[in-house]
Design a protein around this motif. Structure first.
Motif, PDB file in Angstrom:
ATOM      1  N   ASN A 162       0.832  -1.196   0.000  1.00 43.80           N
ATOM      2  CA  ASN A 162       0.000   0.000   0.000  1.00 43.80           C
ATOM      3  C   ASN A 162       0.866   1.245   0.000  1.00 43.80           C
ATOM      4  O   ASN A 162       1.914   1.297   0.670  1.00 43.80           O
ATOM      5  CB  ASN A 162      -0.910   0.021   1.230  1.00 43.80           C
ATOM      6  N   ILE A 163       0.442   2.232  -0.758  1.00 43.82           N
ATOM      7  CA  ILE A 163       1.138   3.522  -0.814  1.00 43.82           C
ATOM      8  C   ILE A 163       0.178   4.576  -0.299  1.00 43.82           C
ATOM      9  O   ILE A 163      -0.919   4.742  -0.830  1.00 43.82           O
ATOM     10  CB  ILE A 163       1.562   3.847  -2.262  1.00 43.82           C
ATOM     11  N   VAL A 164       0.563   5.266   0.747  1.00 39.04           N
ATOM     12  CA  VAL A 164      -0.291   6.275   1.382  1.00 39.04           C
ATOM     13  C   VAL A 164       0.477   7.589   1.461  1.00 39.04           C
ATOM     14  O   VAL A 164       1.623   7.617   1.916  1.00 39.04           O
ATOM     15  CB  VAL A 164      -0.720   5.837   2.806  1.00 39.04           C
ATOM     16  N   ARG A 165      -0.158   8.661   1.018  1.00 30.35           N
ATOM     17  CA  ARG A 165       0.457   9.978   1.088  1.00 30.35           C
ATOM     18  C   ARG A 165      -0.558  10.991   1.628  1.00 30.35           C
ATOM     19  O   ARG A 165      -1.730  10.985   1.215  1.00 30.35           O
ATOM     20  CB  ARG A 165       0.915  10.450  -0.306  1.00 30.35           C
ATOM     21  N   ASN A 166      -0.101  11.856   2.511  1.00 32.04           N
ATOM     22  CA  ASN A 166      -0.949  12.953   2.968  1.00 32.04           C
ATOM     23  C   ASN A 166      -1.118  13.965   1.840  1.00 32.04           C
ATOM     24  O   ASN A 166      -0.231  14.125   0.987  1.00 32.04           O
ATOM     25  CB  ASN A 166      -0.319  13.652   4.175  1.00 32.04           C
ATOM     26  N   LEU A 167      -2.262  14.634   1.830  1.00 34.24           N
ATOM     27  CA  LEU A 167      -2.453  15.735   0.891  1.00 34.24           C
ATOM     28  C   LEU A 167      -1.804  16.981   1.473  1.00 34.24           C
ATOM     29  O   LEU A 167      -1.985  17.294   2.653  1.00 34.24           O
ATOM     30  CB  LEU A 167      -3.944  15.970   0.651  1.00 34.24           C
ATOM     31  N   LYS A 168      -1.063  17.701   0.651  1.00 38.73           N
ATOM     32  CA  LYS A 168      -0.317  18.867   1.129  1.00 38.73           C
ATOM     33  C   LYS A 168      -1.110  20.156   0.997  1.00 38.73           C
ATOM     34  O   LYS A 168      -1.286  20.901   1.949  1.00 38.73           O
ATOM     35  CB  LYS A 168       0.996  18.984   0.354  1.00 38.73           C
ATOM     36  N   ASN A 169      -1.613  20.420  -0.209  1.00 39.02           N
ATOM     37  CA  ASN A 169      -2.380  21.652  -0.417  1.00 39.02           C
ATOM     38  C   ASN A 169      -3.210  21.566  -1.692  1.00 39.02           C
ATOM     39  O   ASN A 169      -2.972  20.726  -2.555  1.00 39.02           O
ATOM     40  CB  ASN A 169      -1.454  22.878  -0.472  1.00 39.02           C
ATOM     41  N   MET A 170      -4.184  22.458  -1.772  1.00 43.84           N
ATOM     42  CA  MET A 170      -5.055  22.554  -2.955  1.00 43.84           C
ATOM     43  C   MET A 170      -4.479  23.628  -3.873  1.00 43.84           C
ATOM     44  O   MET A 170      -4.379  24.803  -3.490  1.00 43.84           O
ATOM     45  CB  MET A 170      -6.474  22.942  -2.531  1.00 43.84           C
ATOM     46  N   VAL A 171      -4.121  23.225  -5.078  1.00 44.63           N
ATOM     47  CA  VAL A 171      -3.537  24.168  -6.029  1.00 44.63           C
ATOM     48  C   VAL A 171      -4.627  24.868  -6.826  1.00 44.63           C
ATOM     49  O   VAL A 171      -4.522  26.063  -7.139  1.00 44.63           O
ATOM     50  CB  VAL A 171      -2.567  23.440  -6.974  1.00 44.63           C
ATOM     51  N   GLY A 172      -5.685  24.147  -7.158  1.00 41.48           N
ATOM     52  CA  GLY A 172      -6.781  24.738  -7.912  1.00 41.48           C
ATOM     53  C   GLY A 172      -8.082  24.019  -7.628  1.00 41.48           C
ATOM     54  O   GLY A 172      -8.101  22.823  -7.371  1.00 41.48           O
ATOM     55  N   ASN A 173      -9.198  24.779  -7.651  1.00 44.18           N
ATOM     56  CA  ASN A 173     -10.513  24.212  -7.373  1.00 44.18           C
ATOM     57  C   ASN A 173     -11.554  25.059  -8.097  1.00 44.18           C
ATOM     58  O   ASN A 173     -11.758  26.228  -7.771  1.00 44.18           O
ATOM     59  CB  ASN A 173     -10.764  24.204  -5.861  1.00 44.18           C
ATOM     60  N   GLY A 174     -12.217  24.455  -9.095  1.00 44.99           N
ATOM     61  CA  GLY A 174     -13.158  25.212  -9.908  1.00 44.99           C
ATOM     62  C   GLY A 174     -14.364  25.719  -9.144  1.00 44.99           C
ATOM     63  O   GLY A 174     -14.879  26.810  -9.434  1.00 44.99           O
ATOM     64  N   LEU A 175     -14.839  24.956  -8.149  1.00 47.63           N
ATOM     65  CA  LEU A 175     -16.028  25.371  -7.404  1.00 47.63           C
ATOM     66  C   LEU A 175     -15.762  26.603  -6.551  1.00 47.63           C
ATOM     67  O   LEU A 175     -16.604  27.502  -6.466  1.00 47.63           O
ATOM     68  CB  LEU A 175     -16.525  24.224  -6.511  1.00 47.63           C
ATOM     69  N   ILE A 176     -14.608  26.633  -5.893  1.00 46.80           N
ATOM     70  CA  ILE A 176     -14.289  27.767  -5.023  1.00 46.80           C
ATOM     71  C   ILE A 176     -14.333  29.071  -5.814  1.00 46.80           C
ATOM     72  O   ILE A 176     -14.832  30.099  -5.342  1.00 46.80           O
ATOM     73  CB  ILE A 176     -12.899  27.580  -4.380  1.00 46.80           C
ATOM     74  N   LYS A 177     -13.829  29.042  -7.030  1.00 47.53           N
ATOM     75  CA  LYS A 177     -13.770  30.253  -7.843  1.00 47.53           C
ATOM     76  C   LYS A 177     -15.143  30.692  -8.336  1.00 47.53           C
ATOM     77  O   LYS A 177     -15.386  31.886  -8.530  1.00 47.53           O
ATOM     78  CB  LYS A 177     -12.843  30.032  -9.040  1.00 47.53           C
ATOM     79  N   LYS A 178     -16.055  29.730  -8.535  1.00 43.96           N
ATOM     80  CA  LYS A 178     -17.321  30.065  -9.173  1.00 43.96           C
ATOM     81  C   LYS A 178     -18.529  30.137  -8.240  1.00 43.96           C
ATOM     82  O   LYS A 178     -19.573  30.683  -8.624  1.00 43.96           O
ATOM     83  CB  LYS A 178     -17.611  29.040 -10.275  1.00 43.96           C
ATOM     84  N   CYS A 179     -18.448  29.553  -7.051  1.00 42.50           N
ATOM     85  CA  CYS A 179     -19.600  29.586  -6.141  1.00 42.50           C
ATOM     86  C   CYS A 179     -20.019  31.030  -5.841  1.00 42.50           C
ATOM     87  O   CYS A 179     -19.153  31.901  -5.669  1.00 42.50           O
ATOM     88  CB  CYS A 179     -19.245  28.879  -4.828  1.00 42.50           C
ATOM     89  N   PRO A 180     -21.295  31.338  -5.778  1.00 46.62           N
ATOM     90  CA  PRO A 180     -22.449  30.433  -5.851  1.00 46.62           C
ATOM     91  C   PRO A 180     -23.019  30.271  -7.268  1.00 46.62           C
ATOM     92  O   PRO A 180     -24.158  29.827  -7.413  1.00 46.62           O
ATOM     93  CB  PRO A 180     -23.459  31.129  -4.950  1.00 46.62           C
ATOM     94  N   ASN A 181     -22.236  30.621  -8.275  1.00 47.60           N
ATOM     95  CA  ASN A 181     -22.720  30.506  -9.655  1.00 47.60           C
ATOM     96  C   ASN A 181     -22.046  29.343 -10.381  1.00 47.60           C
ATOM     97  O   ASN A 181     -21.743  29.428 -11.572  1.00 47.60           O
ATOM     98  CB  ASN A 181     -22.451  31.827 -10.397  1.00 47.60           C
ATOM     99  N   GLN A 182     -21.807  28.282  -9.660  1.00 46.44           N
ATOM    100  CA  GLN A 182     -21.063  27.153 -10.193  1.00 46.44           C
ATOM    101  C   GLN A 182     -21.864  26.349 -11.218  1.00 46.44           C
ATOM    102  O   GLN A 182     -23.096  26.333 -11.188  1.00 46.44           O
ATOM    103  CB  GLN A 182     -20.626  26.222  -9.045  1.00 46.44           C
ATOM    104  N   LYS A 183     -21.123  25.708 -12.113  1.00 46.54           N
ATOM    105  CA  LYS A 183     -21.686  24.779 -13.089  1.00 46.54           C
ATOM    106  C   LYS A 183     -20.978  23.439 -12.932  1.00 46.54           C
ATOM    107  O   LYS A 183     -19.915  23.350 -12.330  1.00 46.54           O
ATOM    108  CB  LYS A 183     -21.489  25.300 -14.520  1.00 46.54           C
ATOM    109  N   ARG A 184     -21.569  22.396 -13.499  1.00 48.17           N
ATOM    110  CA  ARG A 184     -20.958  21.079 -13.361  1.00 48.17           C
ATOM    111  C   ARG A 184     -19.545  21.036 -13.938  1.00 48.17           C
ATOM    112  O   ARG A 184     -18.691  20.301 -13.464  1.00 48.17           O
ATOM    113  CB  ARG A 184     -21.830  20.020 -14.036  1.00 48.17           C
ATOM    114  N   TYR A 185     -19.279  21.830 -14.946  1.00 49.18           N
ATOM    115  CA  TYR A 185     -17.947  21.794 -15.529  1.00 49.18           C
ATOM    116  C   TYR A 185     -16.913  22.545 -14.687  1.00 49.18           C
ATOM    117  O   TYR A 185     -15.741  22.607 -15.047  1.00 49.18           O
ATOM    118  CB  TYR A 185     -17.953  22.320 -16.972  1.00 49.18           C
ATOM    119  N   ASP A 186     -17.351  23.096 -13.541  1.00 56.06           N
ATOM    120  CA  ASP A 186     -16.412  23.714 -12.598  1.00 56.06           C
ATOM    121  C   ASP A 186     -15.958  22.732 -11.515  1.00 56.06           C
ATOM    122  O   ASP A 186     -15.143  23.069 -10.658  1.00 56.06           O
ATOM    123  CB  ASP A 186     -17.070  24.920 -11.905  1.00 56.06           C
TER     124      ASP A 186
END
Length: 344
Positions: A162-186
């Protein structure tokens, strides 16, 4: 009624003379009789076993052989044909060594938050970059954070470990940028790992040619809620990677290129964030990620609980019976390149 044991009992010789009746009963006839009884016993045993459960096609616990039992999988909803297979079954259908399939799809793994599997993801572009669906971390409707990065790990398996790695940081997130006008393609997210996965896990390369209508692809998720087998020994469910050959159906275009596409790939709960792959010169190329489907909620709920009726089956129908994906283009692609090429 007497039963003859054959001429050996009547004409047995020892040292060139005929044996007496008592000698015969204690000698050759007794020996032959014993052999006959042994043969009869073995024949009876074979007959009994051939009609017992031991000699039938008994389904052994999948853990015993290190693979899963395909006919135990009962998806809740099927689009066109039932296309999902586990790694071992997929390898058999393709006529290749299972080790080849395991290595090919090793970049696909589980995102687990606070001890619960919350979605699929994959090592993409570089060995420290993960792509997945944004709603694994953020509620799509309310835009509220439901899983914090520091509470989550990425898990995969290669060479039996098994290979396990912690997540370090979020580089990009389409929902954060578009909420509350988000679309599925975000609904995309790009993350960095705390440390790269081993070199034995080669990341999926990014597609240079955009996704095409009617293109044949492979959809792979680390798990799906309605795709599991039950370990007969422990009674526990075991969720394999779900791999399916399927087809892109409709590509939605927006300047400067595709932003969304539908397919007839079979998917289920927990598959979100999984990869859509194009095979190119025996190399898996990442075309996009899974974000949603039209599977009826009640079917998915029943399948997850284990009370599975016969699956609903239907032909692909846009908006009614399909799966939906976000291509690796635009801001999504830019975030992947940024995550792999810098440390910001």
């Amino acid at each position: 009624m007497g039963v003859s044991l054959g001429p050996a009992c009547d004409q047995s010789k020892e040292g060139g003379r005929s044996m007496s009746g008592s000698e015969r009963s204690l000698g050759a006839c007794n020996y032959i009789h014993l052999n006959k009884m042994i043969i009869i016993f073995i024949a009876c045993l074979v007959f009994i076993l051939s009609n017992s459960a031991f000699a039938q096609d008994v389904k052994i616990s999948p853990r015993s052989f290190g693979e899963f039992i395909p006919d135990l999988y009962q998806p809740a909803a099927i689009i066109d044909d039932d296309d999902r297979r586990d790694e071992a079954s997929y390898a058999r259908e393709k006529g290749v060594d299972p080790a080849v399939i395991k290595k090919r799809f090793a970049p696909t793994g589980i995102i687990r938050c606070r001890g619960k599997d919350t979605g699929s993801g994959q090592v993409s572009y570089k060995r420290n970059v993960i792509t997945t669906a944004a709603h694994v971390f953020i509620d799509y409707d309310s835009c509220e954070i439901k899983n914090k990065i520091e509470d989550c790990v990425f898990m995969t398996e290669m060479d039996g470990r098994n290979i396990v790695r912690n997540l370090k940081n979020m580089v990009g997130n389409g929902l954060i940028k578009k909420c509350p006008n988000q679309k599925r393609y975000d609904d995309w997210a790009v993350l960095r790992l705390s440390a790269p996965v081993p070199e034995t896990v080669q990341p999926y390369k990014l597609a240079d040619v955009e996704v095409q209508d009617n293109e044949r692809v492979i959809q792979i998720s680390a798990r799906a809620g309605d795709f599991y087998s039950v370990n007969r020994r422990t009674g526990r469910r075991e969720y394999p990677k779900a791999i399916g050959d399927c087809k892109v159906k409709k590509v939605y275009l927006w300047t400067p290129g595709p932003i969304y596409f539908s397919s007839n790939c079979d998917t289920g709960g927990g598959s979100s964030g999984g990869a859509v792959i194009r095979m190119q010169s025996e190399q898996p190329i990442l075309l996009g990620i899974l974000v949603s489907n039209d599977e009826p909620a009640q079917d998915e709920a029943r399948a997850t609980k284990g009370n599975r009726p016969n699956p609903n089956r239907g032909a692909y129908s846009e908006g009614k019976w399909a799966s939906y994906h976000i291509p690796v283009t635009g801001e999504f692609r830019a975030a992947i390149l940024r995550a792999g090429d810098s440390d910001d």
